[in-house]
Motif scaffolding. Sequence first.
Motif, PDB file in Angstrom:
ATOM      1  N   VAL A  55      47.049  34.395  50.391  1.00  0.00           N
ATOM      2  CA  VAL A  55      47.720  35.319  51.299  1.00  0.00           C
ATOM      3  C   VAL A  55      46.696  36.270  51.917  1.00  0.00           C
ATOM      4  O   VAL A  55      46.695  36.502  53.126  1.00  0.00           O
ATOM      5  N   GLU A  56      45.802  36.802  51.106  1.00  0.00           N
ATOM      6  CA  GLU A  56      44.790  37.740  51.587  1.00  0.00           C
ATOM      7  C   GLU A  56      43.885  37.094  52.644  1.00  0.00           C
ATOM      8  O   GLU A  56      43.570  37.714  53.659  1.00  0.00           O
ATOM      9  N   THR A  57      43.503  35.853  52.444  1.00  0.00           N
ATOM     10  CA  THR A  57      42.671  35.137  53.409  1.00  0.00           C
ATOM     11  C   THR A  57      43.406  34.995  54.735  1.00  0.00           C
ATOM     12  O   THR A  57      42.837  35.239  55.810  1.00  0.00           O
ATOM     13  N   LEU A  58      44.672  34.622  54.670  1.00  0.00           N
ATOM     14  CA  LEU A  58      45.475  34.486  55.878  1.00  0.00           C
ATOM     15  C   LEU A  58      45.563  35.813  56.624  1.00  0.00           C
ATOM     16  O   LEU A  58      45.379  35.871  57.838  1.00  0.00           O
TER      17      LEU A  58
ATOM     18  N   TYR B 259      48.975  39.669  47.351  1.00  0.00           N
ATOM     19  CA  TYR B 259      47.919  39.186  48.250  1.00  0.00           C
ATOM     20  C   TYR B 259      46.916  38.284  47.556  1.00  0.00           C
ATOM     21  O   TYR B 259      46.237  37.504  48.205  1.00  0.00           O
ATOM     22  N   THR B 260      46.795  38.392  46.256  1.00  0.00           N
ATOM     23  CA  THR B 260      45.766  37.628  45.543  1.00  0.00           C
ATOM     24  C   THR B 260      46.199  36.194  45.251  1.00  0.00           C
ATOM     25  O   THR B 260      45.388  35.390  44.822  1.00  0.00           O
ATOM     26  N   LYS B 261      47.454  35.881  45.502  1.00  0.00           N
ATOM     27  CA  LYS B 261      47.988  34.547  45.198  1.00  0.00           C
ATOM     28  C   LYS B 261      47.974  33.647  46.425  1.00  0.00           C
ATOM     29  O   LYS B 261      47.821  34.104  47.556  1.00  0.00           O
ATOM     30  N   THR B 262      48.161  32.358  46.185  1.00  0.00           N
ATOM     31  CA  THR B 262      48.266  31.416  47.294  1.00  0.00           C
ATOM     32  C   THR B 262      49.678  31.467  47.868  1.00  0.00           C
ATOM     33  O   THR B 262      50.627  31.904  47.195  1.00  0.00           O
TER      34      THR B 262
END
Length: 131
Positions: A13-16, A51-54
């Motif tokens: 989530v954070e990457t997105l 945010y740290t999860k997929t």
Amino acid sequence: MADSINVTGNKKVETLMKEFNQRYPYLSLCMFPMSAKAIVAKGGSISQVDYTKTIASVRSKDKPGSITISGNKKIKTLEAEFEDVFGLFAQVCYTTKDGKGYYTGKVADEKTLCSFNEECEKNGCKKGVWK
């Protein structure tokens, strides 16, 4: 910079959110569990997904799928795709020059990501606010 962002369940989530904000620097993407949609409709307070999860680990739909985010996509279409494909309540957001954060509304939801990002820039919205 890529013309589009590909979103699959394997993406964090954070990457997105970082990729989205890099592509549309005056906008941010907020993601919530589907249960939040009914709470918001009643005026309640909600918390975003971890945010740290997929995406696969926070979504409510188990079937595989993907979304492509491009600048010519309407905000309402993007938000609906997150609900349909992943079972996530997504909202495009922006922060005004005085620091107040808002979700897009009915008028902005009809605009494309690129056009609304440009509008936010012209209006002095804050840049780089993705959380």
